[in-house]
Design a protein around this motif. Structure first.
Motif, short mmCIF file in Angstrom:
data_model
loop_
_atom_site.label_atom_id
_atom_site.label_comp_id
_atom_site.label_asym_id
_atom_site.label_seq_id
_atom_site.Cartn_x
_atom_site.Cartn_y
_atom_site.Cartn_z
N LYS A 60 -6.04 -2.46 -14.00
CA LYS A 60 -4.78 -3.06 -13.57
C LYS A 60 -4.91 -3.71 -12.18
CE LYS A 60 -1.87 0.09 -16.26
NZ LYS A 60 -0.87 1.19 -16.23
N LYS A 61 -5.68 -3.08 -11.30
CA LYS A 61 -5.86 -3.65 -9.97
C LYS A 61 -6.68 -4.94 -10.03
CE LYS A 61 -5.05 0.21 -6.88
NZ LYS A 61 -5.48 0.92 -5.67
N LEU A 93 -4.37 -7.71 -10.75
CA LEU A 93 -3.65 -8.14 -9.54
C LEU A 93 -4.53 -9.01 -8.66
CD1 LEU A 93 -1.77 -4.85 -8.54
CD2 LEU A 93 -0.91 -6.78 -9.87
N LEU A 118 5.20 -8.82 -3.56
CA LEU A 118 5.46 -8.07 -4.80
C LEU A 118 4.16 -7.49 -5.37
CD1 LEU A 118 8.08 -10.37 -6.58
CD2 LEU A 118 8.50 -8.11 -5.57
N ILE A 119 3.09 -8.30 -5.34
CA ILE A 119 1.78 -7.84 -5.82
C ILE A 119 1.29 -6.68 -4.96
CG2 ILE A 119 -0.65 -8.47 -6.07
CD1 ILE A 119 0.30 -11.29 -6.89
N GLN A 120 1.47 -6.77 -3.65
CA GLN A 120 1.04 -5.69 -2.76
C GLN A 120 1.81 -4.40 -3.05
OE1 GLN A 120 1.64 -7.48 1.10
NE2 GLN A 120 -0.51 -8.11 1.26
N LYS A 121 3.09 -4.53 -3.31
CA LYS A 121 3.90 -3.36 -3.66
C LYS A 121 3.41 -2.74 -4.96
CE LYS A 121 8.69 -1.88 -4.39
NZ LYS A 121 10.09 -2.32 -4.45
N GLU A 122 3.11 -3.61 -5.94
CA GLU A 122 2.61 -3.11 -7.23
C GLU A 122 1.26 -2.41 -7.04
OE1 GLU A 122 1.74 -4.84 -11.74
OE2 GLU A 122 2.64 -6.13 -10.19
N TRP A 123 0.42 -2.99 -6.20
CA TRP A 123 -0.90 -2.39 -5.91
C TRP A 123 -0.71 -0.97 -5.34
CZ3 TRP A 123 -6.10 -4.22 -5.95
CH2 TRP A 123 -7.00 -3.44 -5.25
N ASN A 146 1.83 1.02 -5.64
CA ASN A 146 2.40 1.94 -6.63
C ASN A 146 1.38 2.42 -7.65
OD1 ASN A 146 4.92 1.75 -5.42
ND2 ASN A 146 5.61 0.09 -6.74
N LEU A 147 0.31 1.64 -7.85
CA LEU A 147 -0.71 2.04 -8.84
C LEU A 147 -1.49 3.27 -8.38
CD1 LEU A 147 -2.19 -1.39 -9.99
CD2 LEU A 147 -0.85 0.22 -11.36
#
Length: 565
Positions: free
Chosen positions: A336-337, A340, A362-367, A369-370
């Motif tokens: 998943k990373k 991103l 948004l991508i950094q936030k998702e990163w 959270n992973l």
């Protein structure tokens, strides 16, 4: 060190002709090789136990060519070393018998030979042969050498020689013995004690082999010699005493480290990778601390090493089991990373600064959270992720840095315009007034951005100046609604956050339309309940009127949305 490397080292040592000279190194190689084999056997047994526990086929032990070759070479070397030891022992025994025979010959010369020339010739032959004879058994060496030295002294003191020759020899021997004493004293400058040990033995042999000196000088010379010798041996003894103390101290330090490792591993249980990493760092630090400590007494050192190594092996076996269970999870997170990172690579060269910045945030936030992708992937992925982010933000920073001067100029222009708006008298004609105000709005919007810290202050001043004029206009009905809404749009377009403000305005209008549609639907449902009567018709007309009014309002709202678009 790998088995193959140890085998190669053994091959090199086994080729040495003198097996005794490398026997100690070969023994150390064998100990290291057995340590590696023990570790392999332990790991193999762990695999068998894990296979049995999981119901999988148990792997059978296969032959190990490296192990077989190592022990074949080692056994051959050991046999050759034993043979050389046997030959050496036999040679030393033979040398002992020769030296005893020479001692007997020297006694006969001392006791029976009266001819000085023959006695000197016999002595020279005996002395030369004595020097040629090799080593004898260690336990006999001191006694034999002492007896030889005693006989030599007796020979030189009791054989009648020419006075001149005797005086010359005595003087020469005196100088030689003084030189030996001087060189023994100079051993204090040699730093390596093992070199001192070898040198003192050689010098003592040289002292014993040097002939007699005069009786008058002997006592003083002998005392100086033994003082120097005792000083050297005192230093050697002190060195080994200190060494024994150092070995004992090293052993205690290693015991303490081993116990800390045992305590760490014994009760350690955790489902947190951070805890495992912390414990691993602690254990690796203990290993580094262990490496910095010197040797301890051999037997005790081996025992404490086995204890320490067992604790380390137990910990890393547990750690392997734990991280094997997490590997699937880490692989999924890593996948998943990587997605991103691919997204970042696609947009990192974009010059749509606002839009792309929001996307990257948004991508950094998702990163974040992973979570972590584990030791195998996290650092590599993070470097790629960070590099892509830095690429965009560095480009953005360079772009906006070049805009600073332009922004300052825009600030001055907008402030001048605001002053003009405030100072301008609005015409009484509404059309002319609206045209003038729209012109101000267009001029304000055409001026570019101002510095970020000034944007709110400038916009609020502009909005206040413009609204003060709109409030003076006496607009009515639909004209008032449309003109005021257009003025509102013009003002919103000048907002530094205009996209967000206009989107919010559009959203609010759509919400009102949805509410009106819901009301119309409810009115239409109500119409079905009215019976045909005079009272019912009046109610029906009232509802139909409300539906029409709502529809007109929807049309007005849609017109406003179209104005925004």
């Amino acid at each position: 060190m790998e088995k193959a490397s140890l085998l190669e080292s053994l091959k090199n040592l086994a080729q040495q002709e003198d097996a005794l000279s490398v026997a100690r190194e070969v023994g150390e190689l064998r100990n290291q090789f057995e340590d590696v084999i023990l570790e392999e056997d332990r790991q193999f047994q762990v695999k068998q136990l894990e296979a049995r526990e999981q119901g999988e086929p148990v792997e059978e032990r296969v032959s190990d060519p490296v192990r077989e070759e190592f022990y074949r070479l080692y056994n051959a070397f050991r046999d050759r070393k034993s043979g050389q030891q046997r030959v050496k022992k036999e040679a030393e025994e033979a040398h002992l018998r020769r030296k005893k025979a020479l001692l007997e010959r020297l006694r006969e010369v001392i006791e029976k030979e009266e001819n000085i020339g023959a006695a000197m010739t016999a002595y020279k032959e005996i002395h030369d042969e004595w020097k040629e004879v090799g080593d004898i058994p260690r336990e006999k060496r001191q006694d034999i050498q002492s007896e030889y030295s005693r006989l030599l002294e007796t020979f030189f003191y009791h054989i009648k020689i020419y006075r001149e020759l005797r005086e010359h020899d005595l003087h020469r021997n005196h100088q030689l013995k003084l030189d030996v004493i001087r060189r023994i004293q100079e051993l204090s400058a040699i730093s390596q004690v093992k070199d001192v040990e070898q040198a003192i033995k050689t010098l003592q042999n040289e002292w014993d082999e040097t002939g007699p000196v005069s009786n008058d000088a002997w006592e003083s010379l002998k005392n100086s010699y033994w003082d120097a010798v005792r000083a050297v041996y005192a230093r050697i003894q002190s060195f080994y005493d200190e060494k024994r103390g150092e070995l004992a101290s090293n052993l205690e330090q290693k015991k303490e480290i081993a116990q800390r490792a045992v305590d760490l591993v014994k009760d350690f249980v955790s489902s947190s990778t951070k805890d495992w990493d912390t414990a691993t760092a602690t254990l690796l630090a203990l290993q580094e601390e262990w490496k910095k400590i010197g040797f301890g007494p051999r037997k005790e050192n081996e025992e404490v090493w086995k204890e320490f190594r067992a604790a380390c092996d137990e910990f890393f076996a547990k750690k392997k089991v734990f991280f094997d269970s997490l590997r699937g999870k880490f692989d999924d997170i890593a996948s998943k990373k990587q997605v991103l990172i691919d997204k970042l690579e696609e947009i990192k060269n974009s010059t749509e600064w606002k839009k792309t910045t929001d996307q990257i945030l948004l991508i950094q936030k998702e990163w974040k959270n992973l979570g972590s992708a584990g030791q195998r992937f996290e650092q590599k992925l993070w470097k790629e992720f960070r590099a892509a982010c830095d690429h965009f933000f560095d480009s953005k920073q360079a772009h906006f840095s070049s805009k600073d001067k332009e922004f300052e100029e825009n600030l001055m222009k907008k402030m001048e315009l605001i002053d003009r708006i405030k100072a301008t008298a609005i015409p009484e004609d509404k059309k002319e007034a609206l045209t003038l105000l729209k012109g101000f709005a267009a001029e304000f919007n055409e001026i570019g951005h101002v510095p970020m810290k000034e944007k709110d202050r400038v916009f609020n001043a502009y909005k206040e100046a413009l609204n003060s004029h709109y409030q003076k206009l006496k607009l009515e009905g639909e004209e008032q609604e449309k003109m005021l809404f257009q003025a509102r749009l013009d003002t919103l377009k000048a907002d530094p956050n205009s996209e967000r403000s206009l989107a919010r305005e559009r959203y609010d209008l759509n919400e009102k339309i949805n509410k009106l549609k819901s009301d119309i639907l409810q009115f239409e449902n109500n119409l079905g309940f009215f019976a045909k009567s005079e009272g019912a018709d009046l109610l029906k007309k009232e509802v139909e009127s409300k539906i029409a009014a709502a529809q007109r309002k929807i049309d007005e709202l849609r017109a406003k949305i179209k104005m925004i678009q």
